[in-house]
Scaffold this motif. Structure first.
Motif, PDB file in Angstrom:
ATOM      1  N   GLU A  43       0.809  -1.210   0.000  1.00  0.00           N
ATOM      2  CA  GLU A  43       0.000   0.000   0.000  1.00  0.00           C
ATOM      3  C   GLU A  43       0.844   1.264   0.000  1.00  0.00           C
ATOM      4  O   GLU A  43       0.571   2.204  -0.738  1.00  0.00           O
ATOM      5  N   ASN A  44       1.887   1.287   0.812  1.00  0.00           N
ATOM      6  CA  ASN A  44       2.721   2.494   0.884  1.00  0.00           C
ATOM      7  C   ASN A  44       4.203   2.169   0.940  1.00  0.00           C
ATOM      8  O   ASN A  44       5.004   2.969   1.392  1.00  0.00           O
ATOM      9  N   THR A  45       4.575   0.987   0.497  1.00  0.00           N
ATOM     10  CA  THR A  45       5.970   0.547   0.552  1.00  0.00           C
ATOM     11  C   THR A  45       6.377  -0.014  -0.805  1.00  0.00           C
ATOM     12  O   THR A  45       5.666  -0.854  -1.372  1.00  0.00           O
ATOM     13  N   ALA A  46       7.532   0.467  -1.303  1.00  0.00           N
ATOM     14  CA  ALA A  46       8.110  -0.058  -2.545  1.00  0.00           C
ATOM     15  C   ALA A  46       9.436  -0.720  -2.210  1.00  0.00           C
ATOM     16  O   ALA A  46      10.227  -0.214  -1.401  1.00  0.00           O
ATOM     17  N   HIS A  47       9.723  -1.842  -2.868  1.00  0.00           N
ATOM     18  CA  HIS A  47      10.934  -2.609  -2.574  1.00  0.00           C
ATOM     19  C   HIS A  47      11.549  -3.077  -3.894  1.00  0.00           C
ATOM     20  O   HIS A  47      10.854  -3.648  -4.746  1.00  0.00           O
ATOM     21  N   SER A  48      12.862  -2.816  -4.043  1.00  0.00           N
ATOM     22  CA  SER A  48      13.571  -3.220  -5.270  1.00  0.00           C
ATOM     23  C   SER A  48      14.909  -3.821  -4.890  1.00  0.00           C
ATOM     24  O   SER A  48      15.588  -3.340  -3.970  1.00  0.00           O
ATOM     25  N   VAL A  49      15.304  -4.876  -5.608  1.00  0.00           N
ATOM     26  CA  VAL A  49      16.594  -5.541  -5.408  1.00  0.00           C
ATOM     27  C   VAL A  49      17.229  -5.739  -6.782  1.00  0.00           C
ATOM     28  O   VAL A  49      16.577  -6.245  -7.709  1.00  0.00           O
ATOM     29  N   VAL A  50      18.543  -5.275  -6.924  1.00  0.00           N
ATOM     30  CA  VAL A  50      19.292  -5.499  -8.169  1.00  0.00           C
ATOM     31  C   VAL A  50      20.463  -6.412  -7.874  1.00  0.00           C
ATOM     32  O   VAL A  50      21.027  -6.398  -6.776  1.00  0.00           O
ATOM     33  N   SER A  51      20.801  -7.224  -8.899  1.00  0.00           N
ATOM     34  CA  SER A  51      21.947  -8.124  -8.807  1.00  0.00           C
ATOM     35  C   SER A  51      23.071  -7.556  -9.684  1.00  0.00           C
ATOM     36  O   SER A  51      22.875  -7.359 -10.896  1.00  0.00           O
ATOM     37  N   VAL A  52      24.254  -7.269  -9.081  1.00  0.00           N
ATOM     38  CA  VAL A  52      25.370  -6.610  -9.756  1.00  0.00           C
ATOM     39  C   VAL A  52      26.564  -7.546  -9.776  1.00  0.00           C
ATOM     40  O   VAL A  52      26.915  -8.130  -8.739  1.00  0.00           O
ATOM     41  N   LYS A  53      27.211  -7.679 -10.984  1.00  0.00           N
ATOM     42  CA  LYS A  53      28.438  -8.468 -11.087  1.00  0.00           C
ATOM     43  C   LYS A  53      29.631  -7.531 -10.941  1.00  0.00           C
ATOM     44  O   LYS A  53      29.756  -6.531 -11.654  1.00  0.00           O
ATOM     45  N   VAL A  54      30.513  -7.854 -10.007  1.00  0.00           N
ATOM     46  CA  VAL A  54      31.657  -6.991  -9.704  1.00  0.00           C
ATOM     47  C   VAL A  54      32.773  -7.296 -10.695  1.00  0.00           C
ATOM     48  O   VAL A  54      33.345  -8.395 -10.682  1.00  0.00           O
ATOM     49  N   THR A  55      33.050  -6.312 -11.575  1.00  0.00           N
ATOM     50  CA  THR A  55      34.204  -6.417 -12.491  1.00  0.00           C
ATOM     51  C   THR A  55      35.282  -5.407 -12.127  1.00  0.00           C
ATOM     52  O   THR A  55      36.438  -5.556 -12.502  1.00  0.00           O
ATOM     53  N   SER A  56      34.864  -4.388 -11.408  1.00  0.00           N
ATOM     54  CA  SER A  56      35.775  -3.343 -10.908  1.00  0.00           C
ATOM     55  C   SER A  56      35.041  -2.618  -9.810  1.00  0.00           C
ATOM     56  O   SER A  56      33.952  -3.052  -9.406  1.00  0.00           O
ATOM     57  N   ASP A  57      35.586  -1.535  -9.310  1.00  0.00           N
ATOM     58  CA  ASP A  57      34.883  -0.772  -8.284  1.00  0.00           C
ATOM     59  C   ASP A  57      33.556  -0.267  -8.858  1.00  0.00           C
ATOM     60  O   ASP A  57      33.504   0.238  -9.985  1.00  0.00           O
ATOM     61  N   VAL A  58      32.481  -0.414  -8.029  1.00  0.00           N
ATOM     62  CA  VAL A  58      31.132  -0.110  -8.498  1.00  0.00           C
ATOM     63  C   VAL A  58      30.509   0.940  -7.575  1.00  0.00           C
ATOM     64  O   VAL A  58      30.655   0.847  -6.348  1.00  0.00           O
ATOM     65  N   SER A  59      29.820   1.914  -8.175  1.00  0.00           N
ATOM     66  CA  SER A  59      29.018   2.893  -7.434  1.00  0.00           C
ATOM     67  C   SER A  59      27.579   2.772  -7.916  1.00  0.00           C
ATOM     68  O   SER A  59      27.321   2.776  -9.120  1.00  0.00           O
TER      69      SER A  59
END
Length: 621
Positions: free
Chosen positions: A483-499
């Motif tokens: 109702e009032n909450t959004a949730h997101s998850v991303v999967s990142v592959k580390v090839t170098s420093d990531v921001s």
């Protein structure tokens, strides 16, 4: 039938009695009693006075008819003979025993008709004569009395006496008497209250049957009374009684008192119930009743005998209900009444209605009420858990956790079946609020996958977007919203420093969450260390392999020498040496006994075998 000489003898006796009179004393019982069917003896004792000794004694027995008084001889005896007269009812049932002092008549199988006078006559001619009498009384007890009560009801309003019961005593002799009792007290005939009608009949065998009818002025109290009859009869030497069983009668009387009550349901009545009202009076038989509400015409409500059924009652059915008997004997003032109250609980009213929007930090007071005929209580629930009691609920300093549906349940403690509920939906409006820390720093090995999670609350529902620098290999694996909450998850592959930046925004504002991932290169796998035991095993294996190679090489050289391929002597040895020097400048000198050489290499200083480590060093040399 008398013989001629007997007639002559009687005539002589009569003449003598006229000239010479002598007295005879004769004794007999006045009365002898016996049961029907018994054997009875009637004695006749005699004595001649004045020392008279008659030369001839004649004894005769007679019976006297009860009604006509006629005498009938049944026995005769003298000095020469004894004779039972024939053609009488006693010819086969009597026996007479005589002696100088008397005579005894024995009668067998006594009958009721034997109740009569028995006469004993003694004649001593010139010595005198006499006769005596005994009354034989016969008794037969009656059968147990049979009583029958009137089966139909008897009304107390009857002006004349009513037949209550009959009593009969059969097969008795002499005639018995019957007495009536009410609750063990005798009923004495009285004008207008008690009357007894008796009917006596006699059977052909002589038995008496007595029938008695009790006529009685019945009153209301007789509904529990016990009526009995008692038979009084005689037996030899005594009087006895026999009592009947008890009987009850059904008494009809008008109704003088009426009671009206609620039969069902038990406890207070609520709207929607089916109610049964029962009316009862003290009359017998119970009359039908008519029902009505106060101030309404009689009979306005349908009923079934003594029950009034009201289906699916409402509050409008509350009021005073009345019932009265419908029989003509009851007084019009006889009536029963009761107050019926139908309880109710109206639908709940929640303020604010339906839904309410609040800003973060605001406060709100909600109210909950329902109109009822009884005292009510209210309880507030959210997600099935109690969050408050009472008709008001205060929500202070609202947060996003305040959002949700609040249910108010109103109940009646004294009538738990009455309950109602309502709800209000609370919406807290504001900018997105991240539920976790704003900056996250991680270290991860190159080539690994990392999941980054971002959750934000807010109203309107926040939108989540990602900005990722340092890798091209990433994807969103979770994207869900409530109702009032959004949730997101991303999967990142580390090839170098990531921001990575998570941006949550709605119409009220935005918030950002940052992730910094430091890539760590993958290191070479370190050498596997060997324990001393593993090193010694390797040296032993190497030595064994070397010995096998030397043995094979020796065998080859010996075979070539036998075939003449290798010349004997020193010159041959020098050629081989030269040839080998010219190629790789390595000189190899073969010994005749390689096993001996190996044994020498493996010996220690004192001739003992060397340790495995020393053997390995020696071979390397």
């Amino acid at each position: 039938m008398a013989f001629p000489h007997q007639i002559l003898l009687l005539a002589v006796l009569h003449l003598c009695s006229l000239s010479v009179w002598a007295k005879v004393e004769l004794t007999m019982d006045e009365t002898v009693e016996a049961y029907r069917g018994d054997l009875v003896q009637i004695p006749c004792q005699y004595n001649f006075t004045d020392n008279a000794k008659p030369s001839l004694v004649m004894i005769q027995w007679f019976v006297k008819a009860a009604k006509s008084g006629l005498r009938t001889r049944i026995f005769y005896s003298d000095n020469d003979q004894e004779m039972v007269d024939g053609d009488t009812e006693y010819s086969t049932r009597i026996q007479v025993n005589s002696d100088p002092q008397g005579s005894v008549l024995t009668l067998q199988d006594v009958l009721l008709l034997d109740e009569r006078e028995f006469i004993c006559q003694v004649n001593g001619l010139a010595a005198g004569n006499a006769e005596g009498r005994t009354n034989l009384r016969v008794f037969a007890p009656p059968q147990p009395p049979v009583i029958e009560g009137v089966l139909t009801g008897i009304s107390v309003t009857n002006e004349a006496l009513s037949k209550v019961a009959t009593c009969e005593a059969q097969n008795s002799f002499p005639k018995p008497n019957i007495t009536w009792y009410r609750n063990d007290l005798p009923l004495v005939p009285a004008q207008g209250y008690v009357n007894v009608v008796t009917l006596v009949s006699r059977e052909p065998e002589g038995f008496f049957t007595v029938q008695s009818e009790l006529q009685y002025k019945v009153v209301r109290e007789d509904r529990h009374a016990r009526f009995t009859c008692e038979v009084h009869y005689l037996v030899p030497g005594a009087a006895r009684t026999a009592e009947s069983r008890d009987v009850n009668i059904t008494v009809h009387y008008p109704t003088t008192m009426v009671e009206l009550w609620k039969e069902s349901p038990p406890g207070p009545v609520k709207e929607g119930d089916t109610v049964e009202l029962r009316c009862h009076g003290d009359g017998n038989p119970p009359p039908p009743f008519i029902f009505n509400r106060e101030q309404e015409p009689e009979g306005a409500l349908g009923s079934s005998g003594d029950v009034l059924v009201l289906t699916e009652v409402t509050r409008s059915d509350s009021g005073v209900y009345q019932c009265r008997p419908q029989d003509s004997q009851s007084r019009a003032s006889v009536m029963g009444d009761m107050l019926l109250t139908v309880h109710y609980l109206d639908p709940v009213v929640v303020v604010p209605r339906d839904s309410e929007v609040m800003f973060k930090g605001e406060s709100l007071t909600a109210t909950c009420n329902a109109l009822s005929s009884l005292e009510t209580t209210a309880v507030w629930y959210k997600n099935g858990k109690q969050v408050g009691r009472g008709h008001t609920l205060t929500l202070a300093d609202a947060t996003y956790a305040t959002s949700g549906e609040y249910v108010c349940e109103v109940t009646v403690p004294s009538l738990p079946a009455l309950r109602t509920s309502g709800s209000v939906h609370i919406i807290v409006q504001g900018a997105p609020q991240l539920s976790e820390e704003r900056e996250v720093e991680l270290e991860e090995a190159t080539g690994r996958l990392v999941n980054l999670s971002c959750e934000a609350q807010g109203h309107p529902l926040p939108t989540i977007s990602w900005s990722i620098v340092g890798t091209q290999t990433w994807r969103e694996v979770v994207n869900r919203a409530s109702e009032n909450t959004a949730h997101s998850v991303v999967s990142v592959k580390v090839t170098s420093d990531v921001s990575a930046l998570c941006n949550a925004s709605n119409d009220m504002g935005a918030e950002v969450k940052s992730f910094r991932i430091t890539a760590i290169p993958l290191a070479s796998p370190p050498p596997v260390p060997h324990s001393p035991a593993e090193g010694s095993g390797v040296v032993i294996v190497v030595i064994i392999l070397s010995l096998l190679l030397l043995a094979i090489l020796g065998s080859v050289v010996y075979f070539l020498h036998k075939k003449g391929k290798i010349p004997c002597g020193r010159s041959g040895k020098q050629e081989i040496t030269k040839e080998m020097l010219s190629k790789d400048d390595i000189v190899v000198e073969l010994q005749a006994d390689p096993k001996a050489e190996q044994a020498e290499l493996l010996k220690g200083a004192n001739g003992a075998p060397k340790a495995p480590a020393d053997q390995e060093v020696e071979l390397k040399k």
